[in-house]
Design a protein around this motif. Sequence first.
Motif, PDB file in Angstrom:
ATOM      1  N   GLU A 346      43.092  24.124  27.775  1.00  0.00           N
ATOM      2  CA  GLU A 346      43.095  24.407  29.210  1.00  0.00           C
ATOM      3  C   GLU A 346      43.829  25.703  29.503  1.00  0.00           C
ATOM      4  OE1 GLU A 346      44.411  24.804  33.186  1.00  0.00           O
ATOM      5  OE2 GLU A 346      45.772  24.305  31.538  1.00  0.00           O
ATOM      6  N   LYS A 347      44.941  25.953  28.787  1.00  0.00           N
ATOM      7  CA  LYS A 347      45.723  27.169  28.999  1.00  0.00           C
ATOM      8  C   LYS A 347      44.902  28.408  28.661  1.00  0.00           C
ATOM      9  CE  LYS A 347      49.407  29.869  29.374  1.00  0.00           C
ATOM     10  NZ  LYS A 347      49.963  30.237  30.697  1.00  0.00           N
ATOM     11  N   ALA A 348      44.152  28.349  27.587  1.00  0.00           N
ATOM     12  CA  ALA A 348      43.331  29.491  27.187  1.00  0.00           C
ATOM     13  C   ALA A 348      42.245  29.759  28.221  1.00  0.00           C
ATOM     14  CB  ALA A 348      42.708  29.238  25.821  1.00  0.00           C
ATOM     15  N   TYR A 349      41.610  28.698  28.689  1.00  0.00           N
ATOM     16  CA  TYR A 349      40.553  28.844  29.685  1.00  0.00           C
ATOM     17  C   TYR A 349      41.114  29.398  30.996  1.00  0.00           C
ATOM     18  CZ  TYR A 349      36.704  27.596  32.828  1.00  0.00           C
ATOM     19  OH  TYR A 349      35.699  27.639  33.767  1.00  0.00           O
ATOM     20  N   SER A 350      42.247  28.870  31.440  1.00  0.00           N
ATOM     21  CA  SER A 350      42.867  29.335  32.687  1.00  0.00           C
ATOM     22  C   SER A 350      43.239  30.807  32.596  1.00  0.00           C
ATOM     23  CB  SER A 350      44.112  28.502  33.009  1.00  0.00           C
ATOM     24  OG  SER A 350      43.766  27.154  33.235  1.00  0.00           O
ATOM     25  N   SER A 351      43.814  31.209  31.473  1.00  0.00           N
ATOM     26  CA  SER A 351      44.204  32.614  31.309  1.00  0.00           C
ATOM     27  C   SER A 351      42.979  33.525  31.325  1.00  0.00           C
ATOM     28  CB  SER A 351      44.967  32.794  29.992  1.00  0.00           C
ATOM     29  OG  SER A 351      46.185  32.078  30.013  1.00  0.00           O
ATOM     30  N   ALA A 352      41.899  33.081  30.675  1.00  0.00           N
ATOM     31  CA  ALA A 352      40.676  33.889  30.641  1.00  0.00           C
ATOM     32  C   ALA A 352      40.087  34.051  32.039  1.00  0.00           C
ATOM     33  CB  ALA A 352      39.658  33.248  29.697  1.00  0.00           C
ATOM     34  N   ILE A 353      40.089  32.981  32.816  1.00  0.00           N
ATOM     35  CA  ILE A 353      39.567  33.049  34.180  1.00  0.00           C
ATOM     36  C   ILE A 353      40.464  33.920  35.057  1.00  0.00           C
ATOM     37  CG2 ILE A 353      39.149  31.688  36.267  1.00  0.00           C
ATOM     38  CD1 ILE A 353      36.917  31.415  34.302  1.00  0.00           C
ATOM     39  N   LEU A 354      41.778  33.828  34.854  1.00  0.00           N
ATOM     40  CA  LEU A 354      42.700  34.684  35.615  1.00  0.00           C
ATOM     41  C   LEU A 354      42.453  36.155  35.304  1.00  0.00           C
ATOM     42  CD1 LEU A 354      46.090  32.742  35.461  1.00  0.00           C
ATOM     43  CD2 LEU A 354      44.652  33.128  37.472  1.00  0.00           C
ATOM     44  N   GLY A 355      42.097  36.462  34.066  1.00  0.00           N
ATOM     45  CA  GLY A 355      41.776  37.836  33.705  1.00  0.00           C
ATOM     46  C   GLY A 355      40.594  38.365  34.506  1.00  0.00           C
ATOM     47  N   VAL A 356      39.614  37.489  34.769  1.00  0.00           N
ATOM     48  CA  VAL A 356      38.475  37.868  35.607  1.00  0.00           C
ATOM     49  C   VAL A 356      38.922  38.020  37.056  1.00  0.00           C
ATOM     50  CG1 VAL A 356      36.204  37.156  36.450  1.00  0.00           C
ATOM     51  CG2 VAL A 356      36.816  36.750  34.062  1.00  0.00           C
ATOM     52  N   TYR A 357      39.655  37.030  37.561  1.00  0.00           N
ATOM     53  CA  TYR A 357      40.095  37.042  38.959  1.00  0.00           C
ATOM     54  C   TYR A 357      40.910  38.296  39.293  1.00  0.00           C
ATOM     55  CZ  TYR A 357      39.048  32.003  39.465  1.00  0.00           C
ATOM     56  OH  TYR A 357      38.440  30.780  39.543  1.00  0.00           O
ATOM     57  N   GLU A 358      41.934  38.549  38.501  1.00  0.00           N
ATOM     58  CA  GLU A 358      42.945  39.528  38.888  1.00  0.00           C
ATOM     59  C   GLU A 358      42.709  40.916  38.317  1.00  0.00           C
ATOM     60  OE1 GLU A 358      46.913  38.059  38.383  1.00  0.00           O
ATOM     61  OE2 GLU A 358      46.399  36.055  39.099  1.00  0.00           O
ATOM     62  N   MET A 359      41.845  41.018  37.291  1.00  0.00           N
ATOM     63  CA  MET A 359      41.639  42.308  36.646  1.00  0.00           C
ATOM     64  C   MET A 359      40.164  42.693  36.549  1.00  0.00           C
ATOM     65  SD  MET A 359      44.285  41.601  33.480  1.00  0.00           S
ATOM     66  CE  MET A 359      44.402  43.301  32.908  1.00  0.00           C
ATOM     67  N   THR A 360      39.263  41.785  36.945  1.00  0.00           N
ATOM     68  CA  THR A 360      37.810  41.939  36.705  1.00  0.00           C
ATOM     69  C   THR A 360      37.551  42.359  35.264  1.00  0.00           C
ATOM     70  OG1 THR A 360      37.747  44.220  37.566  1.00  0.00           O
ATOM     71  CG2 THR A 360      37.253  42.436  39.109  1.00  0.00           C
ATOM     72  N   ARG A 361      38.270  41.721  34.359  1.00  0.00           N
ATOM     73  CA  ARG A 361      38.134  41.971  32.924  1.00  0.00           C
ATOM     74  C   ARG A 361      37.546  40.722  32.268  1.00  0.00           C
ATOM     75  NH1 ARG A 361      42.140  45.486  30.742  1.00  0.00           N
ATOM     76  NH2 ARG A 361      41.374  44.824  28.688  1.00  0.00           N
ATOM     77  N   ILE A 362      36.551  40.905  31.431  1.00  0.00           N
ATOM     78  CA  ILE A 362      35.824  39.756  30.863  1.00  0.00           C
ATOM     79  C   ILE A 362      36.101  39.547  29.374  1.00  0.00           C
ATOM     80  CG2 ILE A 362      33.985  39.858  32.585  1.00  0.00           C
ATOM     81  CD1 ILE A 362      33.149  41.152  29.182  1.00  0.00           C
ATOM     82  N   GLU A 363      36.913  40.409  28.754  1.00  0.00           N
ATOM     83  CA  GLU A 363      37.059  40.362  27.296  1.00  0.00           C
ATOM     84  C   GLU A 363      37.663  39.040  26.796  1.00  0.00           C
ATOM     85  OE1 GLU A 363      37.459  44.746  28.473  1.00  0.00           O
ATOM     86  OE2 GLU A 363      38.110  42.788  29.232  1.00  0.00           O
ATOM     87  N   LEU A 364      38.684  38.558  27.464  1.00  0.00           N
ATOM     88  CA  LEU A 364      39.327  37.319  27.020  1.00  0.00           C
ATOM     89  C   LEU A 364      38.389  36.128  27.185  1.00  0.00           C
ATOM     90  CD1 LEU A 364      41.767  35.822  25.934  1.00  0.00           C
ATOM     91  CD2 LEU A 364      42.731  35.784  28.256  1.00  0.00           C
ATOM     92  N   LEU A 365      37.685  36.070  28.305  1.00  0.00           N
ATOM     93  CA  LEU A 365      36.721  34.986  28.517  1.00  0.00           C
ATOM     94  C   LEU A 365      35.590  35.096  27.496  1.00  0.00           C
ATOM     95  CD1 LEU A 365      35.971  32.541  30.235  1.00  0.00           C
ATOM     96  CD2 LEU A 365      34.713  34.070  31.759  1.00  0.00           C
ATOM     97  N   ARG A 366      35.194  36.304  27.159  1.00  0.00           N
ATOM     98  CA  ARG A 366      34.135  36.491  26.161  1.00  0.00           C
ATOM     99  C   ARG A 366      34.575  35.986  24.793  1.00  0.00           C
ATOM    100  NH1 ARG A 366      32.201  42.400  25.958  1.00  0.00           N
ATOM    101  NH2 ARG A 366      34.246  42.722  24.997  1.00  0.00           N
ATOM    102  N   ASP A 367      35.793  36.318  24.374  1.00  0.00           N
ATOM    103  CA  ASP A 367      36.282  35.833  23.081  1.00  0.00           C
ATOM    104  C   ASP A 367      36.324  34.300  23.062  1.00  0.00           C
ATOM    105  OD1 ASP A 367      36.552  38.387  22.144  1.00  0.00           O
ATOM    106  OD2 ASP A 367      38.727  38.494  22.401  1.00  0.00           O
ATOM    107  N   LEU A 368      36.758  33.725  24.173  1.00  0.00           N
ATOM    108  CA  LEU A 368      36.824  32.264  24.260  1.00  0.00           C
ATOM    109  C   LEU A 368      35.424  31.656  24.247  1.00  0.00           C
ATOM    110  CD1 LEU A 368      38.687  29.798  24.582  1.00  0.00           C
ATOM    111  CD2 LEU A 368      38.460  30.080  27.066  1.00  0.00           C
ATOM    112  N   TYR A 369      34.490  32.284  24.947  1.00  0.00           N
ATOM    113  CA  TYR A 369      33.103  31.807  25.006  1.00  0.00           C
ATOM    114  C   TYR A 369      32.501  31.746  23.599  1.00  0.00           C
ATOM    115  CZ  TYR A 369      28.100  31.846  26.332  1.00  0.00           C
ATOM    116  OH  TYR A 369      26.766  31.554  26.473  1.00  0.00           O
ATOM    117  N   VAL A 370      32.683  32.803  22.832  1.00  0.00           N
ATOM    118  CA  VAL A 370      32.110  32.855  21.487  1.00  0.00           C
ATOM    119  C   VAL A 370      32.733  31.785  20.600  1.00  0.00           C
ATOM    120  CG1 VAL A 370      31.861  34.275  19.407  1.00  0.00           C
ATOM    121  CG2 VAL A 370      31.542  35.303  21.672  1.00  0.00           C
ATOM    122  N   TRP A 371      34.061  31.648  20.672  1.00  0.00           N
ATOM    123  CA  TRP A 371      34.732  30.638  19.853  1.00  0.00           C
ATOM    124  C   TRP A 371      34.293  29.231  20.267  1.00  0.00           C
ATOM    125  CZ3 TRP A 371      38.135  26.648  21.135  1.00  0.00           C
ATOM    126  CH2 TRP A 371      38.780  26.032  20.048  1.00  0.00           C
ATOM    127  N   ALA A 372      34.234  28.995  21.581  1.00  0.00           N
ATOM    128  CA  ALA A 372      33.849  27.665  22.074  1.00  0.00           C
ATOM    129  C   ALA A 372      32.413  27.337  21.689  1.00  0.00           C
ATOM    130  CB  ALA A 372      34.022  27.607  23.587  1.00  0.00           C
TER     131      ALA A 372
END
Length: 472
Positions: A346-372
């Motif tokens: 949950e912590k990893a997912y929340s951090s990745a979504i926050l990266g999108v919200y606050e930075m419009t950055r998708i890299e962390l969510l992308r890394d998580l998506y591929v791993w998941a």
Amino acid sequence: MKTADQLLRSLQSSVSGLSLTELLALHPDVPRRTAQRQLSRLVDEQKIVAAGQARARRYHAAPDIDASASKSADDDFSYADGRYMIASREHNRELIYKVIPLSPDSRDILTYIDQPLLARKPVGYQPEFLNAYEPNKTWYLPEPLRRQLKKMGDTGQGGLPAGTYGHAILNRLLIDLSWASSHLEGNTYTRLDTRELIEHGTAAQGKAALETQMILNHKAAIELLVENADSVDFNRFTILNLHSALSENLLPNPADEGRVRQHVVEISQSVYRPLSVPAQIDEALDMLLDKASQIEDPFEQSFFVMVHVPYLQPFADINKRVSRLAANLPLIRANLCPLTFLDVPEKAYSSAILGVYEMTRIELLRDLYVWAYERSTQEYLALKQELAEPDPLRLAYRTLIKQTIHDIVVRPDDDALAIIEQSAALHAAKSDRMNVQALIVEELRRLHEGVLARYGLRPSEFSRWREKMAGK
């Protein structure tokens, strides 16, 4: 004593935390809106922690940082399983991402998101983030990565009708995706609890009704996608009805179920402020869906909605759940392995979504998506040898079979065999009629509470039919 101090003292004296309703019962003189405003301020000041969503939200007093000299200034507090767990940010990050490969860009995002709220710059919705995306020209997932994902998720059924693989694994998918997606929202149902609920209709003992409802809503939403894989698309009808299925009986205002947001929302533990004007939300949602529908690659399409649906926050709540299930639509249509989010922290997912919200950055969510996705494919490709090839006759007449089963159950006084014979005579080819009738009888014998939604049936209708059959 100030209202905020009163609420804080009550929370400090509670071991298991308190809901808003419980706090108002302790302080009947405090208006509801005042309490909500003060609780929000206490959360922002990090004096209390909010856990759960909507009606299930509970507030807990934050641990006393000064109470332990061994805690450093970098200590981070998170709430999990009813206990506060204290770990330094760096240590916590290493534990979470020990097995999730991260790019340097993703680590940059984590460094920013790990800062206290006061150190992060408040930011609103950035229209250019969506406007700049050109379907089939802009790529969040580079071509080599898309090729890798396709290789991982290939089931060998790409040439079959849309949703064939989804139908074959539906029972397993209902359990895995309902449990994992709900778990990311703080739901405490175990995987076994979820299986008992979905397969036998048995709610887990000691669990809140909200948690049970959340699981059942996921089940209904997944069935909506799989059963209509050949017709659903990224349009308002699909996304609104998906939200309606996921939000049933979970929102304070039932009118918000399946409706575009009409009011301001705030994101807990974030400095991001979404759009607040309904007309602007409507316009952005139409653009989002139009772009999503044009994307040809199923993985790019899947990841695009995982990014932009939560970022827009088109609904009063339950936006992330909508995005996680909507992300599976292109995969189900293409007969690829689903994305179940099994084992996603949950912590990893929340951090990745926050990266999108606050930075419009998708890299962390992308890394998580591929791993998941890799984790999901490992689970589902292991089932490949166990799955029988889909029965072509059952596939060809699936609509007829489901409608006939529905008609038999809702008309318990009529002769079931007569209904079966009439349906087959009207809608099945002459050479197939006897075999179709046999399939319907077989489905009818297997009918149980866990598959009622497949036939558009309610538990009360099933119970009445079963009682009627027992009396014959």
